[in-house]
Design an enzyme around this catalytic site. Sequence first.
Site, PDB file in Angstrom:
ATOM      1  N   GLY A   1       8.437  -3.840  -3.413  1.00 34.19           N
ATOM      2  CA  GLY A   1       7.717  -3.148  -4.480  1.00 34.19           C
ATOM      3  C   GLY A   1       8.566  -2.471  -5.526  1.00 34.19           C
ATOM      4  O   GLY A   1       8.037  -1.808  -6.425  1.00 34.19           O
TER       5      GLY A   1
ATOM      6  N   PRO B   1      11.898  -7.004  -0.371  1.00 32.88           N
ATOM      7  CA  PRO B   1      11.666  -7.127  -1.802  1.00 32.88           C
ATOM      8  C   PRO B   1      11.385  -8.578  -2.204  1.00 32.88           C
ATOM      9  O   PRO B   1      11.953  -9.503  -1.638  1.00 32.88           O
ATOM     10  CB  PRO B   1      12.997  -6.671  -2.402  1.00 32.88           C
ATOM     11  CG  PRO B   1      14.001  -6.863  -1.337  1.00 32.88           C
ATOM     12  CD  PRO B   1      13.303  -6.850  -0.006  1.00 32.88           C
TER      13      PRO B   1
ATOM     14  N   CYS C   1      -7.682 -24.930 -21.348  1.00 35.93           N
ATOM     15  CA  CYS C   1      -8.959 -24.794 -22.042  1.00 35.93           C
ATOM     16  C   CYS C   1      -9.730 -23.569 -21.589  1.00 35.93           C
ATOM     17  O   CYS C   1     -10.821 -23.664 -21.030  1.00 35.93           O
ATOM     18  CB  CYS C   1      -9.757 -26.067 -21.889  1.00 35.93           C
ATOM     19  SG  CYS C   1      -9.142 -27.275 -23.066  1.00 35.93           S
TER      20      CYS C   1
HETATM   21  N1  LLP Z   1       6.004  -7.006   1.484  1.00 36.96           N
HETATM   22  C1  LLP Z   1       4.682  -7.208   1.549  1.00 36.96           C
HETATM   23  C2  LLP Z   1       3.973  -6.990   2.803  1.00 36.96           C
HETATM   24  C3  LLP Z   1       3.988  -7.615   0.391  1.00 36.96           C
HETATM   25  O1  LLP Z   1       2.666  -7.775   0.433  1.00 36.96           O
HETATM   26  C4  LLP Z   1       4.703  -7.826  -0.816  1.00 36.96           C
HETATM   27  C5  LLP Z   1       4.019  -8.258  -2.029  1.00 36.96           C
HETATM   28  C6  LLP Z   1       6.092  -7.630  -0.823  1.00 36.96           C
HETATM   29  C7  LLP Z   1       6.709  -7.214   0.359  1.00 36.96           C
HETATM   30  C8  LLP Z   1       6.951  -7.835  -2.042  1.00 36.96           C
HETATM   31  O2  LLP Z   1       6.567  -7.024  -3.115  1.00 36.96           O
HETATM   32  P1  LLP Z   1       7.502  -7.045  -4.440  1.00 36.96           P
HETATM   33  O3  LLP Z   1       8.852  -6.518  -4.039  1.00 36.96           O
HETATM   34  O4  LLP Z   1       7.570  -8.438  -4.906  1.00 36.96           O
HETATM   35  O5  LLP Z   1       6.796  -6.155  -5.415  1.00 36.96           O
HETATM   36  N2  LLP Z   1       1.551 -11.332  -7.607  1.00 36.96           N
HETATM   37  C9  LLP Z   1       1.800  -9.956  -7.990  1.00 36.96           C
HETATM   38  C10 LLP Z   1       2.535  -9.199  -6.924  1.00 36.96           C
HETATM   39  C11 LLP Z   1       1.800  -9.232  -5.605  1.00 36.96           C
HETATM   40  C12 LLP Z   1       2.626  -8.672  -4.507  1.00 36.96           C
HETATM   41  C13 LLP Z   1       2.020  -8.991  -3.183  1.00 36.96           C
HETATM   42  N3  LLP Z   1       2.756  -8.461  -2.094  1.00 36.96           N
HETATM   43  C14 LLP Z   1       2.590  -9.934  -9.307  1.00 36.96           C
HETATM   44  O6  LLP Z   1       2.889 -11.000  -9.832  1.00 36.96           O
HETATM   45  O7  LLP Z   1       2.850  -8.844  -9.828  1.00 36.96           O
END
Ligand code: LLP
Length: 411
Positions: A227, A269, A338
């Site tokens: 995150g 991450p 479209c």
């Molecule tokens: N760990 C878990 C349990 C997760 O559900 C996620 C992301 C991550 C790690 C990694 O999060 P990150 O570091 O990438 O923020 N499609 C959305 C983001 C959805 C994230 C879902 N879970 C976007 O494009 O912003």
Amino acid sequence: MQISNHQYTIQDIPVLDIAQQFGTPLYVYDADKIVEKINQLRGAFPNVNLKIKFACKALTNISILKLMRQNGVEIDVVSPQELQLALHAGYTGSQVTFTPSGVSFDEIEAAVAAGSMINLDNLIVLEKFGQRYSGSAPCMIRIKPNVAAGGNVKIMTAHEGSKFGIDIRQREDILRIVKQYGINVVGLHQHTGSDIKEADAFVRAAAVIFEFAESFPNLQIIDLGGGFKVAYKKGDHITNMPELGAHLSEAFLDLSKKLGHELQLWFEPGKFLVSEAGYLLVQANVVKPAPSRTFVGVNSGLNHLIRPMMYDAYHHIVNVSNPEGVKTETYDVVGYICETDTFAKDREINEVREGDILALLNAGAYGFTMSSHYNSRFRPAEVLIYEGKAHLIRQRETMEDILKNQILLEL
Ligand code: LLP
């Protein structure tokens, strides 16, 4: 991507050459950038036993996964198919963590059979896990700490209304079930959301987990999810990694002291490792003047990069064909799908001419993996720039890919 000698380059390769060699639309990833981000994350936690588990839902190309593996990064998966991809990339089952949400129990059994670590995220499944394995399979428990944080509500995962994790207010139920079945809980997990800029949100969520961890004297792992916020545009507020590292390490080492043994700190991450490394190269099909605005229509759309339409995400756009254009103009950059699929509204870009190559930045995470065949168009090819060379890592699709698995009935 850098600008040097009047042209945009990645590892000294002109981006226009890459577009010409492989065609567009094209996802291009810079391996050096990925390695730099891995090192940056490690550098923020020098004093703790850190494990990085790439949340591969962000980018699942097996060559990228192999690059992660070679750089000592393990992997977090959310489906049996991601688990298979990890194995294809050379990971062993034990290097994989399975963090699913609301899946059928046989998916959990399959992951245990593969030797993977499982994050259990509801009480019913915890109980089933206890009945099936008792203490024979180690597991982790995903906690929902009830901390609201993230770029927008669609990508928050730890607030009270979120479906993820076991609510911390059910802690007594967790402890009862664990005790009843002698479940071997080796770790606690939480993931707060995506695009979190305030180090404070991580610290608050971690505090909930650290406090609960004291109920598990033999705990080995604390997994704080992913995150971290990356910069999508200049001046964007991002997670301050050194500050976060310092705060979390201190609290984490305190917990280790309280439990009387060293623990591992895990992160998962996605964006942080791959977002900035990725570019979506597209070509301007039309430059369409209208009374109040000018549209640039490109050979791509929400079928290839859905983030702008799905999350109102900002992706910086560069005109690679006109790096030092004397004129900038304000455009709406739109796709060829479209339905309304706007990549950017009222965006100032160096003058765009028909045929110009544009690069959408920060396209490494949740770009290709969220792409689709909508409008029955091919998904982009993918290229990895590794050690100064451009390597094709996913072929461009053909009509066979669209027709595959379709059945024409004898009517
Ligand atoms: N760990 C878990 C349990 C997760 O559900 C996620 C992301 C991550 C790690 C990694 O999060 P990150 O570091 O990438 O923020 N499609 C959305 C983001 C959805 C994230 C879902 N879970 C976007 O494009 O912003």
